[in-house]
Design a protein around this motif. Sequence first.
Motif, short mmCIF file in Angstrom:
data_model
loop_
_atom_site.label_atom_id
_atom_site.label_comp_id
_atom_site.label_asym_id
_atom_site.label_seq_id
_atom_site.Cartn_x
_atom_site.Cartn_y
_atom_site.Cartn_z
N GLY A 1 -0.15 1.32 9.39
CA GLY A 1 -0.74 0.16 8.73
C GLY A 1 -0.52 0.18 7.23
O GLY A 1 -0.19 -0.84 6.61
N PHE A 2 -0.68 1.37 6.62
CA PHE A 2 -0.48 1.51 5.18
C PHE A 2 0.97 1.25 4.79
O PHE A 2 1.26 0.51 3.84
CB PHE A 2 -0.89 2.91 4.74
N THR B 1 3.16 -0.47 6.42
CA THR B 1 3.45 -1.89 6.64
C THR B 1 2.98 -2.72 5.46
O THR B 1 3.68 -3.64 5.01
CB THR B 1 2.79 -2.39 7.93
N LEU B 2 1.81 -2.39 4.91
CA LEU B 2 1.31 -3.10 3.73
C LEU B 2 2.22 -2.87 2.53
O LEU B 2 2.53 -3.81 1.79
CB LEU B 2 -0.11 -2.66 3.41
N LEU C 1 5.29 -5.03 2.97
CA LEU C 1 5.02 -6.44 2.71
C LEU C 1 4.90 -6.72 1.21
O LEU C 1 5.44 -7.71 0.71
CB LEU C 1 3.73 -6.86 3.43
N VAL C 2 4.17 -5.85 0.50
CA VAL C 2 4.01 -6.03 -0.95
C VAL C 2 5.36 -5.91 -1.65
O VAL C 2 5.69 -6.69 -2.55
CB VAL C 2 3.00 -5.00 -1.51
N GLY D 1 -4.68 -8.34 10.29
CA GLY D 1 -5.40 -8.12 9.04
C GLY D 1 -6.20 -6.83 9.05
O GLY D 1 -6.27 -6.12 8.04
N LEU E 1 -3.98 -3.56 8.71
CA LEU E 1 -3.58 -3.17 7.36
C LEU E 1 -4.76 -2.57 6.60
O LEU E 1 -5.92 -2.85 6.93
CB LEU E 1 -3.04 -4.38 6.61
#
Length: 533
Positions: free
Chosen positions: A121-122, A124-125, A128-129, A250, A253
Amino acid sequence: TNTGFLPSSPQKLTVASTNNLQRHRSGRRLLSEIEEETMNDPPGHRDMVLRQGGDEDEENNIPNNTENDQDGARTATRRCNAGCCSMTFLWIVHVILMIGGIISLIPMGVMTSVLRAQMSGFLTLVWLVYCCIMAAVNIVSVALRQYFVSNHNGDGDGSESKRPTMDFFARIGCLCCIGRPEEAPPQSLFCRIISNPMVLTVLLVVEGVLLLTPVFAATSTTNGLGNEINAVFPNASMATDVRSSPFSFGQYLPPGGFSISGGYNNAAEKKTTFQYKVGCKPECELDVFIPSTTTIPSGDFPVIFHVHGGGWDSGDKSNPATPIGYWLERNYAFVSIQYRFPSQMPAGATIFEILDDVQDAWEYVNYNGLEWGIDTSRVLFYGDSAGGHLACTVAYRSAAPGIRGIMNIYGATEWDYYMSSEVSDGEALVNMIHKLLPSNGSKDDEEIYSNASCSTYATSDSPPILTLHGTWDTLVPIEMSRHLHDVVDSLNVTNLLVEVSLEEHGLDFGWYSVGGQITTYAMERFVASQLLG
């Protein structure tokens, strides 16, 4: 003879034309001549030729910018090299994202589930950023380039506006991945590769595919899962304060993704421990947790009877994958038991002795439950891995009327099927099973495996069963769960097998992981349907 820079008709030579003639005789070339020769060349090549030399063409008033171009090139190179240093840092991010994505898709048993829960999850964030930042920077850079071109160009072709804007783009060219300025000398191969926009774009796409594959795969499980649960277990709608959907991106993440337990605890302060049997190592004890609510009279709390996993020889009754506090908040009593470990017993222990421990623990709870304030006529057995096998086998073998259902989470339930079929190619599980056989038993004795299998004791009156199993489980093959459900289905026992795509052993680890969310969603509805209906 017309040389290209002398007047075509005889006339008095000016000082400018005289100087031009002298330069021509000395072998020097004029910028005007070079420009004419390279008129049809690609812009990059034309600019490079112009930078390489050429004297001032006094007659056509073309300035000689060779020295200024060289100084600008050196400045651009220094700044672009600084940009490449920044790109090196960003490439470290790329390497981390790539390695994390690859590792998350390598089947490694429980380790895969743990790594996914703690880092996917981390990462993936971060991905995305990173994509958003790079997209924004590139859009702004292109817009600024167009702005400078239009503001430095009188005729609109942009040819005269490059030089005033190169210093600006020398600063950001590498970072923006839009190409580096033409004035700077060639970069090193490394810098050219890491700042190549096509390379970075391909990397971002590959990283996204790796990191998001478990998420996309989950859709094949989550689509229609709610309807399927309601169809099989009609009273599932009685569940309250539950997840609204099988999976929330949501929550997957951070910051939610950082929480392994979802903010719940195992309510150690509400624990009462009883020893239900002597002569075990570790001690045959069980922990009883009673909700603190006053809205439900004492004695009316339905019970979740938990058997922990750990390969029948390890594990901890105090740490189920779904936190105990979560069930207590929903007014379910929780009982978690400890059974003997063969490695800690002086003479070892067989699977049948361990099954007897679980049976004795259940009988102890059934006998004393009223005194503790729990309703032993509404009990649901719950276990994962080895615990799923023990819970399922004891629940079906005992045939107690108070057992309302079974939650089997990737349990190794079907020993006879596993050991007699081609799916028994997992050396780890085979060795575990062999260590649990009676000393006078044979590894080829099918009766031993049958007596240790859950489906052997299933009848048409057996309680409903819910199983969740990952399709990528490399320790306990999903074929075991499929076989179990084929058997109970043939007996018309209410059942549901949820196959979680691309999930490994330990899929329920992590409250906000893909497998964790799906598991909780299914369990809370099944529990309500069996204990509240």
